[in-house]
Scaffold this motif. Structure first.
Motif, PDB file in Angstrom:
ATOM      1  N   SER A 140       0.831  -1.209   0.000  1.00 46.09           N
ATOM      2  CA  SER A 140       0.000   0.000   0.000  1.00 46.09           C
ATOM      3  C   SER A 140       0.861   1.253   0.000  1.00 46.09           C
ATOM      4  O   SER A 140       0.478   2.273  -0.562  1.00 46.09           O
ATOM      5  N   ASN A 141       2.071   1.117   0.586  1.00 43.23           N
ATOM      6  CA  ASN A 141       3.012   2.229   0.529  1.00 43.23           C
ATOM      7  C   ASN A 141       3.400   2.524  -0.926  1.00 43.23           C
ATOM      8  O   ASN A 141       3.390   3.677  -1.375  1.00 43.23           O
ATOM      9  N   GLU A 142       3.692   1.446  -1.663  1.00 47.68           N
ATOM     10  CA  GLU A 142       4.049   1.591  -3.079  1.00 47.68           C
ATOM     11  C   GLU A 142       2.887   2.190  -3.865  1.00 47.68           C
ATOM     12  O   GLU A 142       3.051   3.064  -4.695  1.00 47.68           O
ATOM     13  N   MET A 143       1.676   1.684  -3.540  1.00 43.50           N
ATOM     14  CA  MET A 143       0.472   2.162  -4.242  1.00 43.50           C
ATOM     15  C   MET A 143       0.282   3.652  -3.998  1.00 43.50           C
ATOM     16  O   MET A 143      -0.090   4.407  -4.889  1.00 43.50           O
ATOM     17  N   GLU A 144       0.551   4.031  -2.742  1.00 46.23           N
ATOM     18  CA  GLU A 144       0.383   5.438  -2.387  1.00 46.23           C
ATOM     19  C   GLU A 144       1.342   6.312  -3.196  1.00 46.23           C
ATOM     20  O   GLU A 144       0.961   7.368  -3.705  1.00 46.23           O
ATOM     21  N   LYS A 145       2.592   5.791  -3.339  1.00 47.80           N
ATOM     22  CA  LYS A 145       3.587   6.547  -4.113  1.00 47.80           C
ATOM     23  C   LYS A 145       3.118   6.691  -5.559  1.00 47.80           C
ATOM     24  O   LYS A 145       3.187   7.768  -6.135  1.00 47.80           O
ATOM     25  N   VAL A 146       2.639   5.564  -6.129  1.00 49.06           N
ATOM     26  CA  VAL A 146       2.182   5.595  -7.524  1.00 49.06           C
ATOM     27  C   VAL A 146       1.011   6.570  -7.648  1.00 49.06           C
ATOM     28  O   VAL A 146       0.942   7.384  -8.575  1.00 49.06           O
ATOM     29  N   LYS A 148       0.342   9.144  -5.792  1.00 51.39           N
ATOM     30  CA  LYS A 148       0.817  10.535  -5.693  1.00 51.39           C
ATOM     31  C   LYS A 148       1.405  10.984  -7.026  1.00 51.39           C
ATOM     32  O   LYS A 148       1.172  12.099  -7.478  1.00 51.39           O
ATOM     33  N   ARG A 149       2.190  10.054  -7.658  1.00 54.11           N
ATOM     34  CA  ARG A 149       2.800  10.375  -8.948  1.00 54.11           C
ATOM     35  C   ARG A 149       1.698  10.643  -9.981  1.00 54.11           C
ATOM     36  O   ARG A 149       1.758  11.583 -10.748  1.00 54.11           O
ATOM     37  N   MET A 150       0.670   9.789  -9.953  1.00 61.82           N
ATOM     38  CA  MET A 150      -0.434   9.939 -10.905  1.00 61.82           C
ATOM     39  C   MET A 150      -1.137  11.273 -10.689  1.00 61.82           C
ATOM     40  O   MET A 150      -1.523  11.952 -11.633  1.00 61.82           O
ATOM     41  N   GLU A 151      -1.307  11.609  -9.388  1.00 58.13           N
ATOM     42  CA  GLU A 151      -1.982  12.878  -9.085  1.00 58.13           C
ATOM     43  C   GLU A 151      -1.188  14.054  -9.648  1.00 58.13           C
ATOM     44  O   GLU A 151      -1.753  14.991 -10.187  1.00 58.13           O
ATOM     45  N   ARG A 152       0.168  13.948  -9.484  1.00 57.51           N
ATOM     46  CA  ARG A 152       1.011  15.029  -9.997  1.00 57.51           C
ATOM     47  C   ARG A 152       0.880  15.136 -11.510  1.00 57.51           C
ATOM     48  O   ARG A 152       0.736  16.213 -12.062  1.00 57.51           O
ATOM     49  N   VAL A 153       0.914  13.936 -12.179  1.00 55.03           N
ATOM     50  CA  VAL A 153       0.800  13.922 -13.642  1.00 55.03           C
ATOM     51  C   VAL A 153      -0.542  14.521 -14.043  1.00 55.03           C
ATOM     52  O   VAL A 153      -0.640  15.358 -14.948  1.00 55.03           O
ATOM     53  N   ASP A 154      -1.577  14.108 -13.318  1.00 55.32           N
ATOM     54  CA  ASP A 154      -2.916  14.569 -13.637  1.00 55.32           C
ATOM     55  C   ASP A 154      -3.029  16.080 -13.471  1.00 55.32           C
ATOM     56  O   ASP A 154      -3.577  16.772 -14.325  1.00 55.32           O
ATOM     57  N   LYS A 155      -2.419  16.560 -12.360  1.00 51.60           N
ATOM     58  CA  LYS A 155      -2.453  17.988 -12.072  1.00 51.60           C
ATOM     59  C   LYS A 155      -1.712  18.750 -13.173  1.00 51.60           C
ATOM     60  O   LYS A 155      -2.204  19.754 -13.687  1.00 51.60           O
ATOM     61  N   SER A 156      -0.529  18.221 -13.539  1.00 51.23           N
ATOM     62  CA  SER A 156       0.246  18.956 -14.540  1.00 51.23           C
ATOM     63  C   SER A 156      -0.437  18.870 -15.893  1.00 51.23           C
ATOM     64  O   SER A 156      -0.332  19.781 -16.700  1.00 51.23           O
TER      65      SER A 156
END
Ligand code: ADP
Length: 431
Positions: A140-146, A148-156
């Protein structure tokens, strides 16, 4: 013999197999000799706690060592072999049966197994639960990282859409305005006055093209598709050409631009000149944009082992430490939609935030780099910023075919340069 007297006290059996059990399990399960010494101590502790659990009938005596082992699994082990300790206990059960068969009588072996199997089963349960929980936490830690990355990509991505739309809207509005004015003039039969309107429309179209070209460049850089065409060039020539481009703006904004005749400026080096010029242009345009009227821009440089360093220093608003890390990233300026579309060289007129990422992409594709130094952002004190650009000083083309061709051409060219330099008085400083 009575049945009772035949029963072997379990402690005696345990003592009997202890040395053989520790040696066998140690040999089979420890990975290397160094580990084995420590591992044997661990096994002694395990075996003694096993005895304690059997005597007291409470398997919880095993908890400390089981948890110690389970916790000692590293992150790497978790990824490679998530059920490390469960596996260890499984092997211990098999080895205990083996050792019992070899060392004990049948009755003793049966007694032993009857006593240890429930403890091992308990141990397996504890460890498996712990390992499962750790594994779930790890995943779940890994999932959370992914995520967060997705959120950043989505935001950008959405920020990109809003900035791109904003950037493209201004020139389109401009073109629309000119087109409707032209229509009016045509209706009034004043077709002859169209020149200035056509020029205005051209400006709008140029801006549109510039934005679209920047977007294409960024995507080429991102996908490693930037093709470089190495040819010999002098940095001084590129700077002189750029000065001619910026001269009208610099004059309008009463900026002083000093281009120094630094060491290395007139060295012939192999670069993709249009691309490096584009990188320099982006940095110089920013220096103009973020320096208030009346300020100074100084372009200097020096040679370093294997490189020529160009510095572009301004007396502008400066860049905060946090922003210094961001500005070379795509759309580093995305937060400031308010700044967009206020012109390419107007004071503080923001752009789509692609200039520096493109400059960095071009320079890195050459094997060079770019970074910035600034005391911070201050619109009153104007601490200024200095951009450092490292350009590899290649004296032959990285492409062997080109290298051969330019080797012959270069010899003639060098001759010409020496001759023309003799006749030049002020060759580089255009001011
Ligand atoms: P933009 O299109 O926004 O100018 P750039 O990638 O060229 O995009 O620059 C990113 C940001 O870096 C700018 O928006 C600005 O905030 C900051 N910046 C770049 N150069 C300078 C400078 N010389 N002085 C102050 N800020 C600068």
């Amino acid at each position: 013999m009575s049945k009772k007297s035949m029963a072997t006290p379990i402690q005696k059996v345990l003592l009997k197999i202890r040395p053989a059990w520790i040696t066998r399990v140690g040999q089979e399960l420890a990975r290397g000799m160094e580990v084995r010494a420590g591992f044997e101590e661990q096994l002694e502790r395990f075996f003694d706690l096993l005895g304690q659990s059997i005597t007291t009938g409470d398997p919880a005596w095993m908890d400390p060592i089981l948890l110690d082992w389970a916790k000692s699994s590293t992150e790497t082990e978790l990824e490679d072999e998530p059920y490390h300790v469960s596996f260890l206990i499984n092997r211990m059960i098999a080895l205990t049966i083996q050792v019992a068969r070899e060392t004990l009588t049948k009755q003793q072996a049966l007694d032993l197994l009857a006593a240890v199997v429930p403890i091992y089963t308990y141990g397996l349960e504890v460890v498996a639960r712990y390992e499962m929980e750790t594994r779930v936490a790890h995943i779940s830690n890994e999932m959370e990282k992914v995520q967060k990355r997705m959120e950043r990509v989505d935001k950008s991505k959405s920020a990109f859409i809003s900035v791109a739309a904003h950037e493209l809207k201004t020139p389109i509005t401009l073109i629309e305005g000119y087109a409707s004015m032209m229509e009016d003039l045509m209706q009034q039969g004043k077709g002859a006055d169209l020149d200035s309107l056509l020029a205005g429309m051209g400006t709008g179209i140029d801006r549109l093209r510039g934005i679209v070209d920047d977007m294409i460049d960024v995507s080429m850089i991102d996908n490693d598709l930037l093709q470089l065409n190495f040819q010999p060039m002098q940095i001084s020539q590129m700077l002189s050409a750029l000065y001619i481009e910026i001269e009208p703006i610099v004059q309008a904004r009463t900026l002083a631009v000093n281009i120094k005749d630094f060491e290395g400026a007139r060295e012939w080096i192999y670069i993709d000149a249009p691309r490096v010029t584009q990188a320099l242009r982006n940095v110089i345009n920013n220096a103009i944009k973020y320096t208030p009227d009346g300020g100074t821009i100084t372009i200097d440089g020096r040679t370093l082992p294997g490189f020529i360093e160009v510095t572009i220093a301004d007396t502008g608003i400066g860049i905060s430490t946090e922003d210094q890390a961001m500005i070379f990233e795509k759309f580093g300026q995305l937060g400031r939609v308010d700044l967009h579309s206020s012109g390419k060289t107007k004071f503080k007129g923001g752009g789509p935030g692609l200039g520096l990422p493109i400059a960095r992409g071009i320079l890195e594709a050459h094997g060079g780099s770019i970074w910035v130094q600034s005391e911070g952002h201050d619109e009153i004190r104007h601490p200024g910023s200095t951009f450092h650009i490292l350009i590899p000083a290649r004296n032959e083309s990285p492409d062997p075919k080109m290298a051969r061709l330019f080797d012959t051409l270069g010899k003639n060219k060098n001759k010409e340069v020496i001759e023309s330099d003799e006749h030049r008085s002020q060759p580089i400083d255009p001011l």
